[in-house]
Motif scaffolding. Structure first.
Motif, PDB file in Angstrom:
ATOM      1  N   PHE A   1       0.851  -1.183   0.000  1.00  0.00           N
ATOM      2  CA  PHE A   1       0.000   0.000   0.000  1.00  0.00           C
ATOM      3  C   PHE A   1       0.883   1.229   0.000  1.00  0.00           C
ATOM      4  O   PHE A   1       1.818   1.337   0.800  1.00  0.00           O
ATOM      5  CB  PHE A   1      -0.899  -0.022   1.246  1.00  0.00           C
ATOM      6  CG  PHE A   1      -1.674   1.233   1.477  1.00  0.00           C
ATOM      7  CD1 PHE A   1      -2.772   1.546   0.695  1.00  0.00           C
ATOM      8  CD2 PHE A   1      -1.329   2.102   2.504  1.00  0.00           C
ATOM      9  CE1 PHE A   1      -3.502   2.715   0.918  1.00  0.00           C
ATOM     10  CE2 PHE A   1      -2.045   3.261   2.739  1.00  0.00           C
ATOM     11  CZ  PHE A   1      -3.128   3.561   1.931  1.00  0.00           C
ATOM     12  N   HIS A   2       0.622   2.153  -0.895  1.00  0.00           N
ATOM     13  CA  HIS A   2       1.432   3.362  -1.001  1.00  0.00           C
ATOM     14  C   HIS A   2       0.555   4.578  -0.737  1.00  0.00           C
ATOM     15  O   HIS A   2      -0.242   4.965  -1.590  1.00  0.00           O
ATOM     16  CB  HIS A   2       2.060   3.467  -2.395  1.00  0.00           C
ATOM     17  CG  HIS A   2       2.934   4.676  -2.568  1.00  0.00           C
ATOM     18  ND1 HIS A   2       2.499   5.822  -3.175  1.00  0.00           N
ATOM     19  CD2 HIS A   2       4.214   4.908  -2.184  1.00  0.00           C
ATOM     20  CE1 HIS A   2       3.483   6.719  -3.179  1.00  0.00           C
ATOM     21  NE2 HIS A   2       4.529   6.188  -2.585  1.00  0.00           N
ATOM     22  N   PRO A   3       0.649   5.178   0.452  1.00  0.00           N
ATOM     23  CA  PRO A   3      -0.146   6.385   0.744  1.00  0.00           C
ATOM     24  C   PRO A   3       0.146   7.489  -0.266  1.00  0.00           C
ATOM     25  O   PRO A   3       1.248   7.569  -0.804  1.00  0.00           O
ATOM     26  CB  PRO A   3       0.327   6.779   2.153  1.00  0.00           C
ATOM     27  CG  PRO A   3       0.906   5.531   2.733  1.00  0.00           C
ATOM     28  CD  PRO A   3       1.514   4.793   1.583  1.00  0.00           C
ATOM     29  N   ASP A   4      -0.835   8.339  -0.508  1.00  0.00           N
ATOM     30  CA  ASP A   4      -0.658   9.441  -1.450  1.00  0.00           C
ATOM     31  C   ASP A   4       0.027  10.592  -0.724  1.00  0.00           C
ATOM     32  O   ASP A   4      -0.604  11.566  -0.312  1.00  0.00           O
ATOM     33  CB  ASP A   4      -2.007   9.878  -2.022  1.00  0.00           C
ATOM     34  CG  ASP A   4      -1.852  10.735  -3.267  1.00  0.00           C
ATOM     35  OD1 ASP A   4      -0.746  11.271  -3.470  1.00  0.00           O
ATOM     36  OD2 ASP A   4      -2.820  10.876  -4.033  1.00  0.00           O
ATOM     37  N   TYR A   5       1.339  10.456  -0.561  1.00  0.00           N
ATOM     38  CA  TYR A   5       2.093  11.481   0.150  1.00  0.00           C
ATOM     39  C   TYR A   5       1.978  12.838  -0.531  1.00  0.00           C
ATOM     40  O   TYR A   5       1.968  13.878   0.129  1.00  0.00           O
ATOM     41  CB  TYR A   5       3.565  11.086   0.242  1.00  0.00           C
ATOM     42  CG  TYR A   5       3.824   9.782   0.931  1.00  0.00           C
ATOM     43  CD1 TYR A   5       3.643   9.654   2.311  1.00  0.00           C
ATOM     44  CD2 TYR A   5       4.264   8.664   0.230  1.00  0.00           C
ATOM     45  CE1 TYR A   5       3.883   8.453   2.956  1.00  0.00           C
ATOM     46  CE2 TYR A   5       4.508   7.457   0.860  1.00  0.00           C
ATOM     47  CZ  TYR A   5       4.318   7.359   2.222  1.00  0.00           C
ATOM     48  OH  TYR A   5       4.556   6.168   2.858  1.00  0.00           O
ATOM     49  N   ALA A   6       1.910  12.835  -1.878  1.00  0.00           N
ATOM     50  CA  ALA A   6       1.885  14.093  -2.617  1.00  0.00           C
ATOM     51  C   ALA A   6       0.702  14.962  -2.203  1.00  0.00           C
ATOM     52  O   ALA A   6       0.817  16.185  -2.123  1.00  0.00           O
ATOM     53  CB  ALA A   6       1.849  13.819  -4.114  1.00  0.00           C
ATOM     54  N   VAL A   7      -0.437  14.327  -1.934  1.00  0.00           N
ATOM     55  CA  VAL A   7      -1.618  15.082  -1.500  1.00  0.00           C
ATOM     56  C   VAL A   7      -1.355  15.731  -0.146  1.00  0.00           C
ATOM     57  O   VAL A   7      -1.670  16.909   0.072  1.00  0.00           O
ATOM     58  CB  VAL A   7      -2.854  14.162  -1.433  1.00  0.00           C
ATOM     59  CG1 VAL A   7      -4.003  14.856  -0.720  1.00  0.00           C
ATOM     60  CG2 VAL A   7      -3.285  13.760  -2.838  1.00  0.00           C
ATOM     61  N   MET A   8      -0.766  14.979   0.759  1.00  0.00           N
ATOM     62  CA  MET A   8      -0.483  15.526   2.087  1.00  0.00           C
ATOM     63  C   MET A   8       0.586  16.604   2.021  1.00  0.00           C
ATOM     64  O   MET A   8       0.549  17.575   2.773  1.00  0.00           O
ATOM     65  CB  MET A   8      -0.042  14.401   3.029  1.00  0.00           C
ATOM     66  CG  MET A   8      -1.139  13.409   3.362  1.00  0.00           C
ATOM     67  SD  MET A   8      -2.541  14.189   4.215  1.00  0.00           S
ATOM     68  CE  MET A   8      -1.792  14.604   5.784  1.00  0.00           C
ATOM     69  N   PHE A   9       1.551  16.447   1.116  1.00  0.00           N
ATOM     70  CA  PHE A   9       2.575  17.477   0.970  1.00  0.00           C
ATOM     71  C   PHE A   9       1.959  18.772   0.438  1.00  0.00           C
ATOM     72  O   PHE A   9       2.420  19.860   0.749  1.00  0.00           O
ATOM     73  CB  PHE A   9       3.667  17.008   0.021  1.00  0.00           C
ATOM     74  CG  PHE A   9       4.541  15.920   0.588  1.00  0.00           C
ATOM     75  CD1 PHE A   9       4.537  15.627   1.937  1.00  0.00           C
ATOM     76  CD2 PHE A   9       5.382  15.194  -0.241  1.00  0.00           C
ATOM     77  CE1 PHE A   9       5.337  14.628   2.459  1.00  0.00           C
ATOM     78  CE2 PHE A   9       6.193  14.201   0.268  1.00  0.00           C
ATOM     79  CZ  PHE A   9       6.180  13.909   1.622  1.00  0.00           C
TER      80      PHE A   9
ATOM     81  N   GLY B   1       0.047  -3.101   7.310  1.00  0.00           N
ATOM     82  CA  GLY B   1       1.367  -3.631   7.627  1.00  0.00           C
ATOM     83  C   GLY B   1       2.356  -3.619   6.485  1.00  0.00           C
ATOM     84  O   GLY B   1       3.564  -3.702   6.704  1.00  0.00           O
ATOM     85  N   GLN B   2       1.871  -3.539   5.242  1.00  0.00           N
ATOM     86  CA  GLN B   2       2.791  -3.524   4.109  1.00  0.00           C
ATOM     87  C   GLN B   2       2.803  -2.166   3.412  1.00  0.00           C
ATOM     88  O   GLN B   2       3.187  -2.061   2.255  1.00  0.00           O
ATOM     89  CB  GLN B   2       2.433  -4.629   3.117  1.00  0.00           C
ATOM     90  CG  GLN B   2       2.592  -6.023   3.714  1.00  0.00           C
ATOM     91  CD  GLN B   2       2.470  -7.117   2.670  1.00  0.00           C
ATOM     92  OE1 GLN B   2       3.196  -7.129   1.687  1.00  0.00           O
ATOM     93  NE2 GLN B   2       1.540  -8.026   2.870  1.00  0.00           N
ATOM     94  N   ALA B   3       2.344  -1.140   4.114  1.00  0.00           N
ATOM     95  CA  ALA B   3       2.484   0.216   3.580  1.00  0.00           C
ATOM     96  C   ALA B   3       3.964   0.503   3.414  1.00  0.00           C
ATOM     97  O   ALA B   3       4.802  -0.011   4.158  1.00  0.00           O
ATOM     98  CB  ALA B   3       1.832   1.227   4.517  1.00  0.00           C
TER      99      ALA B   3
END
Length: 245
Positions: A126-134, A235-237
């Motif tokens: 799972f890959h969180p959308d870091y770009a949105v949070m940034f 757990g697999q983020a």
């Protein structure tokens, strides 16, 4: 046009990767954790049990999961160590637990026996959308959630947005709590007061606003991962392509 030449760099002495004492201590601590099975985190189980004890039959499942997320984050132990310039390592307990903790844990397990089976988090990567949070930060994301909630009268969407708001607010509060923990370290680690003050300032910024520096962005990314792993069972983020992000 002159011919191209290739330069080969040579070293007369072996490359040395000596670390400062603080970083070496952190590295040794990290490596030691991998020599043994993962330790226990009793606070997590106790927090989930306490949250489930407040669950009612008419509470939507999404709201319950958001409350569970908030309770786990609030109880998550995040110790701070001298030498850290990036915080967010959970505290796992190895060995025998204190009698008082064992008793609380046994009571928690009895409470959790009444909870239906939960599939947990993602089973795959799972890959969180870091770009949105940034781009938006915690505060901007909360603002968008509230705007969307205000713009609908669909009961199912309202529950969804309410649960999102609860979870995101809990994440912001968690980061603010860490800011206070960093400031508290100054009393016991005055030698590194400047570092702890900087980390506290970073946490207070990213608890609300979008990051504006590399350090702020990396710290936010690390705390997103921490929340995904230990409060939401992803757990697999993973960090994914950090170079691109």
């Amino acid at each position: 046009m002159p011919p191209m030449t290739t330069q080969t760099q040579t070293f007369t002495d072996p490359l040395m990767f000596d670390l400062p004492a603080d970083l070496q201590s952190l590295r040794d601590e990290c490596l030691a954790l991998h020599k043994f099975p993962r330790g226990a985190m009793p606070e997590d189980t106790i927090a989930v049990a306490n949250a489930w004890a407040q669950h009612t039959e008419d509470e939507p499942w999404a709201i319950w999961k958001a409350r569970r997320f908030a309770a786990r984050l609030d109880a998550l132990p995040v110790p701070l160590s001298p030498g850290e310039i990036l915080i967010g390592k959970p505290q796992l307990i190895d060995g025998e637990l204190p009698a008082e903790t064992t008793a609380r844990l046994e009571a928690a397990h009895k409470t959790l026996e009444t909870m239906p089976n939960d599939p947990g988090g993602d089973l795959g990567h799972f890959h969180p959308d870091y770009a949105v949070m940034f781009k938006r930060g915690v505060g901007g994301t909360l603002e968008e959630i509230r705007e969307r909630r205000a713009g609908t009268d669909d009961p199912e969407k309202i529950v969804f947005y309410d649960s999102c708001e609860m979870a995101m607010q809990a994440f912001g509060d968690f980061i603010l709590k860490l800011a206070g923990d960093c400031e508290a370290m100054i009393a016991t680690d005055a030698e590194r007061a400047e570092t702890w003050t900087k980390l506290a300032d970073i946490c207070r910024t990213i608890a609300v606003d979008a990051p504006t520096t590399f350090h702020e962005a990396i710290q936010l990314m690390n705390l997103i991962m921490l929340a995904a792993w230990y409060a939401e069972d992803h757990g697999q983020a993973n960090y994914g392509r950090m170079d691109q992000t």
